[in-house]
Design a protein around this motif. Structure first.
Motif, PDB file in Angstrom:
ATOM      1  N   PRO A  24       0.834  -1.458  -0.050  1.00 32.24           N
ATOM      2  CA  PRO A  24       0.164   0.219   0.022  1.00 32.24           C
ATOM      3  C   PRO A  24       0.866   1.418  -0.071  1.00 32.24           C
ATOM      4  CG  PRO A  24       0.181  -0.845   2.120  1.00 32.24           C
ATOM      5  CD  PRO A  24       0.987  -1.916   1.505  1.00 32.24           C
ATOM      6  N   ARG A  25       0.524   2.419  -0.578  1.00 29.64           N
ATOM      7  CA  ARG A  25       1.058   3.683  -0.607  1.00 29.64           C
ATOM      8  C   ARG A  25      -0.088   4.622  -0.679  1.00 29.64           C
ATOM      9  NH1 ARG A  25       6.446   4.478  -0.919  1.00 29.64           N
ATOM     10  NH2 ARG A  25       7.102   2.484  -1.965  1.00 29.64           N
ATOM     11  N   PHE A  26       0.013   5.737   0.044  1.00 31.45           N
ATOM     12  CA  PHE A  26      -1.103   6.913  -0.190  1.00 31.45           C
ATOM     13  C   PHE A  26      -0.709   7.830  -1.331  1.00 31.45           C
ATOM     14  CE2 PHE A  26      -0.964   6.346   4.709  1.00 31.45           C
ATOM     15  CZ  PHE A  26      -2.209   6.576   4.952  1.00 31.45           C
ATOM     16  N   SER A  27      -1.867   8.263  -1.939  1.00 28.44           N
ATOM     17  CA  SER A  27      -1.787   9.103  -2.765  1.00 28.44           C
ATOM     18  C   SER A  27      -1.405  10.482  -2.443  1.00 28.44           C
ATOM     19  CB  SER A  27      -3.268   9.043  -3.520  1.00 28.44           C
ATOM     20  OG  SER A  27      -4.407   9.792  -2.559  1.00 28.44           O
ATOM     21  N   PRO A  28      -1.055  11.561  -3.201  1.00 26.24           N
ATOM     22  CA  PRO A  28      -0.668  12.761  -2.616  1.00 26.24           C
ATOM     23  C   PRO A  28      -1.471  13.383  -1.923  1.00 26.24           C
ATOM     24  CG  PRO A  28       0.101  12.404  -4.847  1.00 26.24           C
ATOM     25  CD  PRO A  28      -0.884  11.163  -4.603  1.00 26.24           C
ATOM     26  N   ASP A  29      -2.790  13.372  -2.177  1.00 27.31           N
ATOM     27  CA  ASP A  29      -3.727  14.058  -1.460  1.00 27.31           C
ATOM     28  C   ASP A  29      -4.176  13.288  -0.023  1.00 27.31           C
ATOM     29  OD1 ASP A  29      -5.361  12.044  -2.167  1.00 27.31           O
ATOM     30  OD2 ASP A  29      -6.889  13.362  -3.336  1.00 27.31           O
ATOM     31  N   ARG A  56      -6.337  10.879   0.361  1.00 26.36           N
ATOM     32  CA  ARG A  56      -7.523  10.269   0.408  1.00 26.36           C
ATOM     33  C   ARG A  56      -7.703   9.272   0.152  1.00 26.36           C
ATOM     34  NH1 ARG A  56      -9.472  16.189  -0.922  1.00 26.36           N
ATOM     35  NH2 ARG A  56      -9.687  15.521  -3.019  1.00 26.36           N
ATOM     36  N   THR A  57      -6.678   8.600  -0.961  1.00 30.54           N
ATOM     37  CA  THR A  57      -6.685   7.227  -1.340  1.00 30.54           C
ATOM     38  C   THR A  57      -5.687   6.542  -0.922  1.00 30.54           C
ATOM     39  OG1 THR A  57      -6.140   7.834  -3.505  1.00 30.54           O
ATOM     40  CG2 THR A  57      -8.343   7.733  -3.134  1.00 30.54           C
ATOM     41  N   VAL A  58      -5.569   5.182  -1.066  1.00 26.49           N
ATOM     42  CA  VAL A  58      -4.532   4.058  -1.025  1.00 26.49           C
ATOM     43  C   VAL A  58      -4.362   3.325  -2.219  1.00 26.49           C
ATOM     44  CG1 VAL A  58      -3.320   2.289   0.264  1.00 26.49           C
ATOM     45  CG2 VAL A  58      -4.441   4.305   1.608  1.00 26.49           C
ATOM     46  N   VAL A  59      -3.036   3.432  -2.788  1.00 29.41           N
ATOM     47  CA  VAL A  59      -3.102   2.482  -3.781  1.00 29.41           C
ATOM     48  C   VAL A  59      -2.252   1.330  -3.418  1.00 29.41           C
ATOM     49  CG1 VAL A  59      -0.739   3.475  -4.768  1.00 29.41           C
ATOM     50  CG2 VAL A  59      -2.415   2.473  -6.301  1.00 29.41           C
ATOM     51  N   PHE A  60      -2.684  -0.058  -4.046  1.00 29.30           N
ATOM     52  CA  PHE A  60      -2.038  -1.165  -3.368  1.00 29.30           C
ATOM     53  C   PHE A  60      -2.383  -2.213  -4.399  1.00 29.30           C
ATOM     54  CE2 PHE A  60      -5.948  -3.616  -2.134  1.00 29.30           C
ATOM     55  CZ  PHE A  60      -7.030  -2.691  -2.306  1.00 29.30           C
ATOM     56  N   SER A  61      -1.857  -3.561  -3.927  1.00 28.11           N
ATOM     57  CA  SER A  61      -2.076  -4.624  -4.842  1.00 28.11           C
ATOM     58  C   SER A  61      -2.938  -5.510  -4.108  1.00 28.11           C
ATOM     59  CB  SER A  61      -0.646  -5.576  -4.885  1.00 28.11           C
ATOM     60  OG  SER A  61       0.153  -4.789  -6.003  1.00 28.11           O
ATOM     61  N   LEU A  62      -3.714  -6.329  -4.830  1.00 25.87           N
ATOM     62  CA  LEU A  62      -4.707  -7.090  -4.418  1.00 25.87           C
ATOM     63  C   LEU A  62      -4.396  -8.458  -5.342  1.00 25.87           C
ATOM     64  CD1 LEU A  62      -8.402  -6.718  -3.383  1.00 25.87           C
ATOM     65  CD2 LEU A  62      -7.800  -8.639  -5.040  1.00 25.87           C
ATOM     66  N   ASN A 110      -5.462  -4.554 -15.360  1.00 25.80           N
ATOM     67  CA  ASN A 110      -6.048  -6.036 -15.452  1.00 25.80           C
ATOM     68  C   ASN A 110      -5.266  -6.913 -16.152  1.00 25.80           C
ATOM     69  OD1 ASN A 110      -7.814  -7.966 -15.478  1.00 25.80           O
ATOM     70  ND2 ASN A 110      -9.616  -6.879 -16.643  1.00 25.80           N
ATOM     71  N   SER A 111      -4.252  -7.734 -15.564  1.00 27.98           N
ATOM     72  CA  SER A 111      -3.281  -8.330 -16.254  1.00 27.98           C
ATOM     73  C   SER A 111      -2.919  -9.544 -15.675  1.00 27.98           C
ATOM     74  CB  SER A 111      -1.943  -7.456 -16.283  1.00 27.98           C
ATOM     75  OG  SER A 111      -0.839  -8.191 -17.164  1.00 27.98           O
ATOM     76  N   PRO A 112      -2.760 -10.909 -16.354  1.00 25.79           N
ATOM     77  CA  PRO A 112      -2.578 -12.029 -15.714  1.00 25.79           C
ATOM     78  C   PRO A 112      -1.174 -12.294 -15.249  1.00 25.79           C
ATOM     79  CG  PRO A 112      -2.523 -12.255 -17.875  1.00 25.79           C
ATOM     80  CD  PRO A 112      -2.766 -10.844 -17.648  1.00 25.79           C
ATOM     81  N   SER A 113      -0.541 -11.173 -14.355  1.00 27.91           N
ATOM     82  CA  SER A 113       0.635 -11.308 -13.968  1.00 27.91           C
ATOM     83  C   SER A 113       0.880 -10.392 -12.718  1.00 27.91           C
ATOM     84  CB  SER A 113       1.621 -10.607 -15.293  1.00 27.91           C
ATOM     85  OG  SER A 113       1.125  -9.328 -15.681  1.00 27.91           O
ATOM     86  N   ILE A 114       2.003 -10.295 -12.123  1.00 29.36           N
ATOM     87  CA  ILE A 114       2.263  -9.634 -11.132  1.00 29.36           C
ATOM     88  C   ILE A 114       2.416  -8.150 -11.009  1.00 29.36           C
ATOM     89  CG2 ILE A 114       3.836  -9.312  -9.169  1.00 29.36           C
ATOM     90  CD1 ILE A 114       4.662 -12.306  -9.188  1.00 29.36           C
ATOM     91  N   GLU A 115       1.273  -7.523 -10.736  1.00 35.10           N
ATOM     92  CA  GLU A 115       1.446  -5.887 -10.730  1.00 35.10           C
ATOM     93  C   GLU A 115       1.395  -5.526  -9.435  1.00 35.10           C
ATOM     94  OE1 GLU A 115      -0.551  -7.275 -13.318  1.00 35.10           O
ATOM     95  OE2 GLU A 115       0.884  -6.608 -14.586  1.00 35.10           O
ATOM     96  N   THR A 116       2.444  -4.806  -8.984  1.00 33.47           N
ATOM     97  CA  THR A 116       2.660  -4.256  -7.590  1.00 33.47           C
ATOM     98  C   THR A 116       3.618  -3.260  -7.401  1.00 33.47           C
ATOM     99  OG1 THR A 116       2.951  -5.128  -5.363  1.00 33.47           O
ATOM    100  CG2 THR A 116       4.466  -6.158  -7.061  1.00 33.47           C
ATOM    101  N   ALA A 117       3.901  -2.867  -6.237  1.00 34.93           N
ATOM    102  CA  ALA A 117       4.641  -1.798  -5.752  1.00 34.93           C
ATOM    103  C   ALA A 117       4.327  -0.532  -6.397  1.00 34.93           C
ATOM    104  CB  ALA A 117       6.040  -2.261  -6.143  1.00 34.93           C
ATOM    105  N   PRO A 118       2.955  -0.133  -6.387  1.00 32.73           N
ATOM    106  CA  PRO A 118       2.575   1.104  -6.977  1.00 32.73           C
ATOM    107  C   PRO A 118       3.029   2.245  -6.207  1.00 32.73           C
ATOM    108  CG  PRO A 118       0.826   0.273  -5.893  1.00 32.73           C
ATOM    109  CD  PRO A 118       1.954  -0.765  -5.722  1.00 32.73           C
TER     110      PRO A 118
END
Lengths: 148, 175, 447
Positions: C263-268, C270-276, C299-307
């Motif tokens: 998880p990581r916060f957005s600059p404002d 108000r939201t958290v971006v993360f991997s599920l 939406n990809s059949p691979s590892i998408e992470t560390a946003p």
């Protein structure tokens, strides 16, 4: 000196607004270290003499505390020197950098380098018979340095 | 309290912990403290007689509770498939057990990527078991990434054992 | 020494014109002067002098300790070298008295910092002034006073150093900041982890959780009042939100059969971006902390992470192994395929956007070694700053000039530690911590 002074005033009036001159000297009005007296006759230097000056000032040019943006900048300063090689005046002639602040920081490093070189025995200038002030344009290319 | 009663209590506590929290490693390091067994230190006292084919010990030791993976891969090897085929048969025979499949990675990788790599390995095992007829409701997965290596050296001999998915049984289906 | 010169009329006119018009004023010459390109500069620390701050009443040890922290902050950047007091020619005995610049020039101090401390009860006042020695004046804006309670003396020291650093280098300050990290203990195969925070320099450590469950990769909110991290507290990896003041915490997204992480916060904030992760496949999601609304970004059949968000909030950099190995991609904050920006040999992960927006820091794995590196946001100008058995997880100082990261040593006795490095690759050093430590994340500059 009187003639030189009045000539300079006249010259100033002529060059104000010149597009090749980028921005103001950062000298402050309260600054007592500098005078604007400077020769109208530039030095004539051999390649070896120019290299000696480049090395002499380079050894005093400390970039260890320069900002990342200053390290992407390049400036040209015009230095007026006494006959024994001591810098008396220096102004920013041309600048290329990402921000004005970056250019200013680089100018501060260049100014300290020139002044220190002056303190440590003066710049290595050749003997001069004209008894005039000397003028040099020095290019400080931090970006070029980083790329090396 | 008799020794037998204490043992029963211990089993009950372990069972409860397994039901509520799959993290065998988390609670103050208690999971690791028992550490004799390769399977992450669960005391074999609670696992039944390894000669009894319906025991957890038999599953761990004879059926085989783990499969290993190649570097940065989550594809099942032929050997892994053999182990998982036996696991599936055992789980179908012993319907009273549920399983949590733990995926692990070796230390050659960044933390969050390895967490996902462990999840991929666990999912590969889960999918294979389901394909063999094990009800999905009896299977869950968890990844530890590179957080819980079995072997601690920094050589391929250790890494090979750490790139694993371990099927951890618990009593009670449909966990 | 410079020959003292009387300011001439011409100089006055020149300066006045320059100030009014904002233009340089150079004498026009009949013939161009020689143009000399200056040789190699010295990449060495700038010599400065920071005499012990003056005790203006009741300061006791504070004057010396504050001076010590200011010097430690400045020298710790690798930009400055403090000239010890034994080499000083003149002593500063009065904060508002004159400064003998010639004495400081003689020892080649480029900047002189003088300060004074006054303590009354639990109130402390710290004032300081930084001089440009060769120019003979106060650095613009570098004469300030801070007042507060004595227990905040370290923060005041950091603020003094931040101003000096900022005025000299042109970079923003970063000393008055905190770092959240994972404090580790125990053997490699049963390691205990708990969240902790400390000053950027390793002082004032406080623990935020106990060691009962694995915790990974904490990150501060933009205001510094909250932390998101990955916790095994519920038994499964879950992104978790903690309030720093109360230590209250809650798992943010609980979908059975899934794992949430990175998880990581957005600059404002108000939201958290993360991997599920579900069934071994992970994608990047955005969680609205207010409404609880969830938006899928990849939406990809691979590892998408560390946003990690760009500081303007418009883009997200992340890693994906969709082409085989880990590589770094940039996509709009609304989601999408993304454009690959990493291109060299090896694997690239854990991208983090600089708070200045100019660089992306990353972990690179190549030929059995790990590196911390930076590249431009389009992937150009890649620069590797470190190399070791295992370096990972860079975090940016608030000024975008320094990175902190985890270094782990190899073997059965392998331990983690925190290190920092300048984005030029210079000044690599270990951050002192009580024990092994990993996963640092820098706070914003404190208010």
């Amino acid at each position: 000196m009187g003639a030189g002074r009045s000539l300079l005033v006249g010259v100033l009036a002529a060059i104000v607004g010149s597009p090749s001159l980028v921005r103001a000297d950062v000298m402050q009005p309260t600054d007592k270290s500098f005078s604007f007296d400077c020769s109208v006759a530039p030095l004539v230097l051999t390649v070896e003499q120019q290299e000696a000056i480049a090395d002499g000032v380079g050894r005093m040019w400390i970039l260890g505390a320069a900002s990342a943006e200053a390290l992407q900048s390049k400036i040209t300063v015009r230095v007026c020197l006494t006959e024994d090689g001591r810098p008396q005046n220096l102004i920013l002639l041309a600048a290329d950098g990402p921000t004005e602040e970056a250019v200013d920081r680089l100018f501060q490093t260049a100014r300290r380098a020139v002044l220190r070189a002056g303190v440590d025995g003066g710049l290595p200038l050749p003997p001069d018979n004209d008894d005039t002030w000397r003028v040099l344009d020095l290019v400080f290319d931090a970006n070029g340095m980083r790329a090396r | 309290m008799s020794l037998a009663a204490k043992s029963l209590l211990l089993i009950a506590v372990l069972g409860l912990a397994a039901c509520n929290n799959p993290d065998r490693y988390g609670a103050g390091g208690a999971g690791g403290a028992g550490g004799a067994g390769g399977a992450g230190g669960i005391d074999t006292t609670g696992l039944g007689d390894p000669n009894n084919p319906t025991s957890i010990a038999y599953f761990n030791q004879t059926v085989g509770d783990r499969v290993l993976f190649a570097v940065d891969q989550a594809t099942l090897s032929p050997e892994g498939r053999d182990v998982l085929t036996r696991q599936a048969q055992w789980l179908l025979t012993n319907a009273g057990y549920a399983a949590i499949i733990e995926g692990h990675a070796d230390e050659q990788g960044t933390r969050e990527y390895n967490l996902n790599l462990g999840a991929k390995r666990a999912a590969a095992v889960q999918n294979f078991l389901i394909s063999q007829g094990v009800p999905a409701a009896r299977l869950r997965t968890i990844s530890y990434g590179k957080e819980r290596p079995l072997e601690v050296c920094s050589e391929e001999a250790c890494y090979a054992k750490n790139r694993r998915a371990v099927t951890v049984l618990s009593a009670g289906a449909g966990v | 020494m410079l020959r003292p010169m009387m300011k001439s009329l011409a100089a006055l006119v020149a300066v006045t014109l320059a100030v009014i018009l904002g233009l340089a004023t150079a004498p026009v010459l009949a013939q161009e002067p020689p143009r000399i390109v200056i040789g190699s500069p010295v990449i060495e620390p700038m010599p400065i002098a920071v005499p012990t701050f003056i005790d203006e009443g009741g300061a006791g040890d504070y004057a010396r300790e504050i001076s010590r922290v200011v010097i430690s902050d400045l020298e710790g950047t690798g930009f400055f070298r403090n000239i010890g007091e034994e080499a000083h020619i003149s002593k500063v005995t009065s904060f508002d008295g004159g400064v003998a610049f010639e004495d400081w020039k003689a020892i080649n101090a480029q900047v002189l910092v003088t300060g004074a401390v006054r303590v009354a009860g639990d109130r402390i006042t710290v004032k300081f002034r930084a001089y440009d020695v060769f120019n003979g004046n106060t650095l613009d804006g570098a004469a300030l006073q801070f007042a507060g309670t004595t227990d905040g003396w370290r923060r005041m020291s950091h603020k003094v150093a931040d101003v000096i650093y900022s005025k000299i280098t042109g970079e923003g300050g970063y000393f008055d900041s905190r770092v959240v990290f994972v404090s580790e203990s125990g053997p490699k195969n049963a390691r205990l982890k708990r969240l902790a925070v400390m000053d950027y320099d390793g002082a004032n450590v406080a623990y935020l959780t106990d060691s009962n469950s694995i915790v990974l990769a904490p990150r501060f909110s933009p205001a510094g009042d909250q932390i998101v991290y990955t916790s095994f507290e519920t038994g499964f990896p879950r992104i978790t939100l903690m309030d720093v003041a109360s230590l209250d915490r809650r798992a943010l997204e609980e979908q059975p059969g899934t794992m949430t992480f990175a998880p990581r916060f957005s600059p404002d904030g108000r939201t958290v971006v993360f991997s599920l992760e579900r069934g071994g496949n992970s994608d990047i999601y955005l969680l609205d902390l207010g409404s609880g609304g969830l938006q899928q970004l990849t939406n990809s059949p691979s590892i998408e992470t560390a946003p990690s968000f760009s500081p303007d909030g418009n883009q997200i950099v992340f890693e994906s192994d969709r082409t085989g190995g880990q590589q770094v991609y940039v996509m709009p904050a609304s989601g999408g395929e993304g454009t690959r920006i990493s291109g060299g040999e090896g694997r690239y992960g854990t991208p983090v956007w600089s708070p200045r927006g100019d660089y992306i820091a990353f972990t690179k794995q190549n030929a059995g070694r790990f590196h911390i590196g930076v590249m431009r946001t389009d992937g150009s100008e890649e620069r590797l700053l470190t190399a070791s058995f295992l370096d990972e997880g860079p975090t940016w100082a608030p000024n975008g000039r320094v990175l902190m990261f985890t270094r782990e040593t190899s073997g059965a006795g392998g331990q983690t530690s925190l290190w920092s490095v300048d984005i030029t690759g210079r000044n690599l050093k270990q951050i002192p911590t009580d024990g092994p430590a990993s996963d640092p994340a820098w706070s914003p500059l404190l208010p």
